[in-house]
Design a protein around this motif. Structure first.
Motif, PDB file in Angstrom:
ATOM      1  N   MET A   1       0.841  -1.196   0.000  1.00  0.00           N
ATOM      2  CA  MET A   1       0.000   0.000   0.000  1.00  0.00           C
ATOM      3  C   MET A   1       0.871   1.240   0.000  1.00  0.00           C
ATOM      4  O   MET A   1       1.837   1.331   0.761  1.00  0.00           O
ATOM      5  CB  MET A   1      -0.906   0.018   1.236  1.00  0.00           C
ATOM      6  N   ALA A   2       0.524   2.191  -0.849  1.00  0.00           N
ATOM      7  CA  ALA A   2       1.226   3.477  -0.863  1.00  0.00           C
ATOM      8  C   ALA A   2       0.435   4.453  -0.004  1.00  0.00           C
ATOM      9  O   ALA A   2      -0.734   4.736  -0.266  1.00  0.00           O
ATOM     10  CB  ALA A   2       1.332   4.001  -2.293  1.00  0.00           C
ATOM     11  N   TYR A   3       1.088   4.961   1.025  1.00  0.00           N
ATOM     12  CA  TYR A   3       0.415   5.870   1.949  1.00  0.00           C
ATOM     13  C   TYR A   3       0.527   7.300   1.419  1.00  0.00           C
ATOM     14  O   TYR A   3       1.622   7.819   1.231  1.00  0.00           O
ATOM     15  CB  TYR A   3       1.031   5.771   3.339  1.00  0.00           C
ATOM     16  N   THR A   4      -0.599   7.930   1.197  1.00  0.00           N
ATOM     17  CA  THR A   4      -0.606   9.280   0.650  1.00  0.00           C
ATOM     18  C   THR A   4      -0.434  10.301   1.767  1.00  0.00           C
ATOM     19  O   THR A   4      -0.707  10.023   2.946  1.00  0.00           O
ATOM     20  CB  THR A   4      -1.919   9.567  -0.080  1.00  0.00           C
ATOM     21  N   GLU A   5      -0.014  11.489   1.396  1.00  0.00           N
ATOM     22  CA  GLU A   5       0.121  12.573   2.373  1.00  0.00           C
ATOM     23  C   GLU A   5      -1.225  12.876   3.019  1.00  0.00           C
ATOM     24  O   GLU A   5      -1.310  13.127   4.230  1.00  0.00           O
ATOM     25  CB  GLU A   5       0.671  13.825   1.681  1.00  0.00           C
ATOM     26  N   GLU A   6      -2.275  12.850   2.228  1.00  0.00           N
ATOM     27  CA  GLU A   6      -3.617  13.122   2.756  1.00  0.00           C
ATOM     28  C   GLU A   6      -4.017  12.074   3.790  1.00  0.00           C
ATOM     29  O   GLU A   6      -4.588  12.393   4.833  1.00  0.00           O
ATOM     30  CB  GLU A   6      -4.631  13.141   1.612  1.00  0.00           C
ATOM     31  N   TRP A   7      -3.672  10.801   3.534  1.00  0.00           N
ATOM     32  CA  TRP A   7      -4.037   9.727   4.458  1.00  0.00           C
ATOM     33  C   TRP A   7      -3.321   9.866   5.794  1.00  0.00           C
ATOM     34  O   TRP A   7      -3.945   9.777   6.857  1.00  0.00           O
ATOM     35  CB  TRP A   7      -3.702   8.376   3.826  1.00  0.00           C
ATOM     36  N   VAL A   8      -2.024  10.110   5.753  1.00  0.00           N
ATOM     37  CA  VAL A   8      -1.279  10.197   7.009  1.00  0.00           C
ATOM     38  C   VAL A   8      -1.676  11.444   7.794  1.00  0.00           C
ATOM     39  O   VAL A   8      -1.741  11.426   9.025  1.00  0.00           O
ATOM     40  CB  VAL A   8       0.250  10.150   6.781  1.00  0.00           C
ATOM     41  N   SER A  10      -4.633  12.878   7.751  1.00  0.00           N
ATOM     42  CA  SER A  10      -5.957  12.609   8.306  1.00  0.00           C
ATOM     43  C   SER A  10      -5.867  11.724   9.543  1.00  0.00           C
ATOM     44  O   SER A  10      -6.563  11.942  10.545  1.00  0.00           O
ATOM     45  CB  SER A  10      -6.841  11.959   7.244  1.00  0.00           C
ATOM     46  N   ARG A  11      -4.988  10.725   9.480  1.00  0.00           N
ATOM     47  CA  ARG A  11      -4.804   9.809  10.610  1.00  0.00           C
ATOM     48  C   ARG A  11      -4.251  10.547  11.825  1.00  0.00           C
ATOM     49  O   ARG A  11      -4.696  10.337  12.964  1.00  0.00           O
ATOM     50  CB  ARG A  11      -3.867   8.682  10.197  1.00  0.00           C
TER      51      ARG A  11
END
Length: 222
Positions: A1-8, A10-11
């Motif tokens: 899985m490639a973790y996007t800047e938006e995902w990290v 948000s987390r």
């Protein structure tokens, strides 16, 4: 899985805003720490270091103190004081930007009398922000058999926050009173709570702390 800047991002945001530590508050494991609710910070108009938000919060804290007494939870008080002629204070403190108002303590620091500290409750005179720095607090808690501290008092982002971090580093479970702490600039309250919530403590309101203590009171020894 490639973790996007938006995902990290948000987390992280979710943890700052809503993160909850995964432990219960059990009365038989707890000690209540009341940090620096002293005349200098809480007595209205008494010093230029008065924290009005702490004065407003004091009745709420006083109710929790009484609830802890009823539940046989040790109450430990601290004051930020001039101990050992200041020789035990961190040397770098003198270089930090604390404006000198010319005001000096007329006597050793005392807990604001409105909070009703009892003579059979320990009082720690500490030389720096954190209540564990160069004090017997860790020894006292271990002698009491307590592994959970409920941090309350003032200032949220100095003495209370530092105490919470020091407790965490020593292996204690830390409960931090979100509406049982106060600071001198109310805009700084929530940012400090957010950091503690994500990485150091279970941040709860006074009502939430009371509810957990009541709910878990029958689980002594669990």
């Amino acid at each position: 899985m490639a973790y996007t800047e938006e995902w990290v991002a948000s987390r992280a945001r979710e943890a700052y805003e809503h993160g909850r530590a995964s432990f219960d508050i059990r009365p038989e494991h707890c000690a209540l720490l009341v940090i620096d609710m002293q005349d200098e910070f809480v007595r209205p108009g008494w010093s230029p270091y008065w924290v009005p938000a702490a004065t407003r919060m004091a009745p709420r804290l006083g109710r929790l103190v009484e609830e802890c007494r009823t539940a046989s939870i040790p109450v430990i008080w601290t004051v930020f004081d001039d101990t050992h002629l200041g020789l035990d204070r961190p040397h770098a403190l003198r270089h930090l930007p604390h404006a000198d108002t010319g005001w000096r303590r007329p006597a050793p620091s005392e807990v604001w009398h409105e909070l009703g500290r009892r003579a059979d409750e320990a009082l720690i005179r500490k030389p720096s922000y954190g209540a564990f720095y160069d004090t017997p607090l860790d020894t006292m808690l271990r002698n009491l058999g307590r592994d959970t501290v409920v941090v309350t008092g003032t200032l949220t982002n100095y003495c209370c926050g530092t105490t919470a971090r020091q407790a965490y580093e020593r292996g204690y479970k830390v409960v931090f009173g979100g509406d049982l702490t106060a600071t001198d600039d109310v805009s700084r309250q929530e940012p400090e709570l957010a950091v503690l919530r994500k990485g150091f403590a279970l941040v709860l309101t006074a009502d939430e702390i009371t509810d957990q203590l009541t709910e878990n009171a029958s689980g002594a020894g669990g």
